[in-house]
Design an enzyme around this catalytic site. Structure first.
Site, mmCIF file in Angstrom:
data_model
loop_
_atom_site.group_PDB
_atom_site.id
_atom_site.type_symbol
_atom_site.label_atom_id
_atom_site.label_comp_id
_atom_site.label_asym_id
_atom_site.label_seq_id
_atom_site.Cartn_x
_atom_site.Cartn_y
_atom_site.Cartn_z
ATOM 1 N N GLU A 183 0.880 -1.176 0.000
ATOM 2 C CA GLU A 183 0.000 0.000 0.000
ATOM 3 C C GLU A 183 0.907 1.211 0.000
ATOM 4 O O GLU A 183 1.480 1.573 1.034
ATOM 5 C CB GLU A 183 -0.902 -0.007 1.241
ATOM 6 N N CYS A 240 -2.314 9.384 2.663
ATOM 7 C CA CYS A 240 -1.843 8.852 1.372
ATOM 8 C C CYS A 240 -2.826 9.146 0.252
ATOM 9 O O CYS A 240 -2.439 9.238 -0.905
ATOM 10 C CB CYS A 240 -1.605 7.357 1.486
HETATM 11 P P1 NAD Z 1 7.902 4.862 5.278
HETATM 12 O O1 NAD Z 1 7.914 4.036 4.051
HETATM 13 O O2 NAD Z 1 9.045 5.752 5.573
HETATM 14 O O3 NAD Z 1 7.742 3.927 6.582
HETATM 15 C C1 NAD Z 1 6.758 2.921 6.680
HETATM 16 C C2 NAD Z 1 7.297 1.772 7.509
HETATM 17 O O4 NAD Z 1 8.418 1.214 6.822
HETATM 18 C C3 NAD Z 1 7.767 2.159 8.906
HETATM 19 O O5 NAD Z 1 7.347 1.163 9.813
HETATM 20 C C4 NAD Z 1 9.283 2.185 8.756
HETATM 21 O O6 NAD Z 1 9.969 1.816 9.956
HETATM 22 C C5 NAD Z 1 9.531 1.140 7.693
HETATM 23 N N1 NAD Z 1 10.729 1.414 6.911
HETATM 24 C C6 NAD Z 1 11.219 2.637 6.559
HETATM 25 N N2 NAD Z 1 12.353 2.490 5.829
HETATM 26 C C7 NAD Z 1 12.558 1.160 5.705
HETATM 27 C C8 NAD Z 1 13.566 0.374 5.060
HETATM 28 N N3 NAD Z 1 14.577 0.939 4.413
HETATM 29 N N4 NAD Z 1 13.486 -0.977 5.138
HETATM 30 C C9 NAD Z 1 12.454 -1.553 5.801
HETATM 31 N N5 NAD Z 1 11.477 -0.866 6.440
HETATM 32 C C10 NAD Z 1 11.530 0.482 6.400
HETATM 33 O O7 NAD Z 1 6.535 5.651 5.176
HETATM 34 P P2 NAD Z 1 5.971 6.698 6.174
HETATM 35 O O8 NAD Z 1 6.836 7.917 6.120
HETATM 36 O O9 NAD Z 1 5.711 6.066 7.502
HETATM 37 O O10 NAD Z 1 4.554 7.009 5.458
HETATM 38 C C11 NAD Z 1 4.458 7.867 4.368
HETATM 39 C C12 NAD Z 1 4.281 7.147 3.051
HETATM 40 O O11 NAD Z 1 3.351 6.099 3.180
HETATM 41 C C13 NAD Z 1 3.722 8.041 1.977
HETATM 42 O O12 NAD Z 1 4.361 7.770 0.753
HETATM 43 C C14 NAD Z 1 2.250 7.648 1.917
HETATM 44 O O13 NAD Z 1 1.618 7.942 0.697
HETATM 45 C C15 NAD Z 1 2.346 6.193 2.188
HETATM 46 N N6 NAD Z 1 1.093 5.677 2.728
HETATM 47 C C16 NAD Z 1 0.338 4.847 1.970
HETATM 48 C C17 NAD Z 1 -0.871 4.358 2.467
HETATM 49 C C18 NAD Z 1 -1.750 3.438 1.669
HETATM 50 O O14 NAD Z 1 -2.691 2.906 2.226
HETATM 51 N N7 NAD Z 1 -1.491 3.232 0.394
HETATM 52 C C19 NAD Z 1 -1.291 4.745 3.741
HETATM 53 C C20 NAD Z 1 -0.479 5.587 4.486
HETATM 54 C C21 NAD Z 1 0.714 6.041 3.980
#
Ligand code: NAD
Length: 473
Positions: free
Chosen positions: A219, A253
């Site tokens: 997602e 998002c």
């Molecule tokens: P993020 O990708 O930075 O983090 C999400 C999760 O991934 C966290 O738990 C984080 O610890 C983990 N993570 C981060 N870097 C990682 C890596 N290198 N390896 C493994 N895990 C890692 O996202 P965010 O800043 O928490 O959220 C923002 C993003 O999420 C935006 O792009 C938004 O559009 C998207 N989003 C999508 C949805 C959806 O339902 N499609 C919902 C909410 C947010």
């Protein structure tokens, strides 16, 4: 409450994974009734901890109670209600037709749990984006490890409390931690990984999943456009767009990332959006209890630099624009005149800045949308059926609202998810249940079959029968 992010504890992660692996078949054998009882317990716990959830969200980034309830509690309780009333049907074997050549048999699809699943969730809706996938995973009979975001530690702590109260850790566990914890988890051979977050991280998750051939639901995010055409009701459009853009401080998002407005309505639309912002948050948003903050200094700087770089490239702020780095505060901001290669038109904004772009001809708006990655959401404000159908036909998106934004998320009968850069796979309701299940094909032979007559050695009669089969069945 919590101020530091726990360090990666590889031993604990391995212990939990092995415990869940050993327990997975027992969990899988649970009846619909068992799973419904677990979901009800989860719903009760969320309601019990509602005050703590509100408090944690306030501490994490000043989320108002109303937005905590609407954005975190309601999606969880409503998804559980929906799953409870449909789960028996989802779990029941689904008969399918059998081709005539295989007469004397019956076939059905039986959904079985995938096994041990990993949910990695983001900070922008730290409760519901962890519990939403959990509801689907539990409904489908899996065990689950959840890794919540490190950016909302207070919410993650309440989430762990809730999960520990409802489940044994050999069925569902929360492992708090940052990227190193996610990386350690991703090395394990989970059967399914459900990731919500940024597209760049989605690629890392998918690469890790490939090593174990784990299936994934991703997602992701991106730039969700909104079209306001020349027939749109500007009162409705401005109110709904301002609500979806500035709630949660734009950190949604499926928020409208930028708006494409027919040039004849540009001025009136901007005036209407300004009025809505004043109505929602007053003249001084900094003093409004309904207005949130950007999650942390890193994201504040990110959004601020998009704004400043776009202004330097020629953009004009027509509302807001002031900010306070000490408080991660940025006014609700409306911008026009951005060059198409400026950060506000290239990057997912994920903050309280709304770029508004005029278009002359609908094809111009369609071409702009097509020049970018497929968005998670695409919204249309219009009274023209012709325009609506044309936009639906000639663009691609994970989901679309007509005369609204983002609310398709709340209908559990609709699939939720993106397409390519905005996501892979779907969640919510039956779609979420299927994502966490393997659709097992079952074929049962009841009567003798014509195939028995076609075994070697092959002769002319058998070749004729094969010819007939190809021709008629
Ligand atoms: P993020 O990708 O930075 O983090 C999400 C999760 O991934 C966290 O738990 C984080 O610890 C983990 N993570 C981060 N870097 C990682 C890596 N290198 N390896 C493994 N895990 C890692 O996202 P965010 O800043 O928490 O959220 C923002 C993003 O999420 C935006 O792009 C938004 O559009 C998207 N989003 C999508 C949805 C959806 O339902 N499609 C919902 C909410 C947010």
């Amino acid at each position: 409450m919590v101020d530091t992010v726990p360090a990666v504890d590889t031993k604990k992660i391995h212990r939990l994974f092995e415990a869940q692996r050993a327990n997975q078949y027992k969990v899988a054998e649970s009846s619909a009734g068992d799973r419904i009882r677990k979901l009800q317990k989860l719903s009760d716990a969320v309601m019990k901890y509602r005050p703590e959830i509100r408090e944690a969200l306030w501490q994490d980034y000043r989320r108002p109670a109303a937005e905590a309830d609407l954005g975190e509690i309601y999606p969880v309780t409503s998804k559980i209600k929906h799953a409870k009333s449909h789960l028996r049907r989802w779990m029941a074997p689904q008969r399918v037709a059998t081709p005539l050549a295989f007469v004397g048999s019956s076939s059905w699809v039986q959904y079985e749990p995938k096994g041990v699943c990993l949910v990695i969730s983001p900070w922008n809706y730290p409760i519901q984006l962890a519990l939403g996938p959990l509801i689907s995973a539990v409904a489908a009979g899996n065990t689950v490890i959840i890794k919540p975001s490190e950016s909302t530690p207070h919410s993650a702590a309440v989430l762990r409390k809730i999960v520990e109260e409802v489940f044994d850790e050999n069925e569902v566990a929360v492992v708090e931690g940052a990227v190193d914890t996610a990386t350690a988890l991703l090395e394990l051979p989970f059967n399914h990984i459900f990731f919500t977050g940024a597209p760049e991280v989605g690629k890392i998750v998918m690469a890790a999943a490939a090593k174990n051939l784990a299936s994934v639901t991703l997602e992701l995010g991106g730039k969700s456009p909104t079209i306001v055409d020349e027939t749109a009701d500007l009162g409705i459009a401005s109110s709904r767009i301002a609500w979806a853009k500035f709630s949660n401080n734009g950190q949604i998002c499926i928020a409208p990332d930028y708006v494409l407005v027919h040039e004849s309505k540009m001025e009136a639309f901007i005036d209407a959006v300004k009025s809505r912002i004043r109505e929602f948050y007053g003249e001084k948003a900094a003093e409004s209890a309904s207005y949130m903050r950007i999650i942390n200094a890193r994201h504040f700087q990110r959004v601020k630099s998009y704004l400043e770089d776009s202004i330097n490239a020629g953009a004009t702020v027509v509302y807001g624009g002031r900010s306070d780095p000490g408080d991660n505060f940025m006014e609700p901001t409306v911008v026009t005149g951005m060059p198409m290669d400026s950060p506000l038109m290239q990057q997912e904004i994920f903050g309280p800045v709304l770029p508004v772009v005029p278009y002359r001809d609908l094809q111009e708006a369609i071409d702009l949308i097509r020049s970018k990655e497929k968005p998670l959401g695409l919204y249309i404000y219009s009274k023209s059926t012709r325009n609506i159908e044309r936009i639906l036909r000639s663009t691609r998106a994970g989901g679309t609202c007509i005369n609204h934004n983002a609310v398709h998320f709340f209908n559990p009968n609709l699939p939720f998810g993106g397409s390519n850069n905005s996501g892979i796979g779907k969640s919510h309701g039956k779609f979420g249940f299927v994502a966490f299940s393997n659709a097992r094909a079952v074929y049962k032979q009841i009567l003798p079959t014509a195939l028995d007559k076609l075994t070697p050695p092959y002769n002319n009669l058998k070749m004729k029968l094969i010819d007939l089969t190809i021709k008629w069945f």
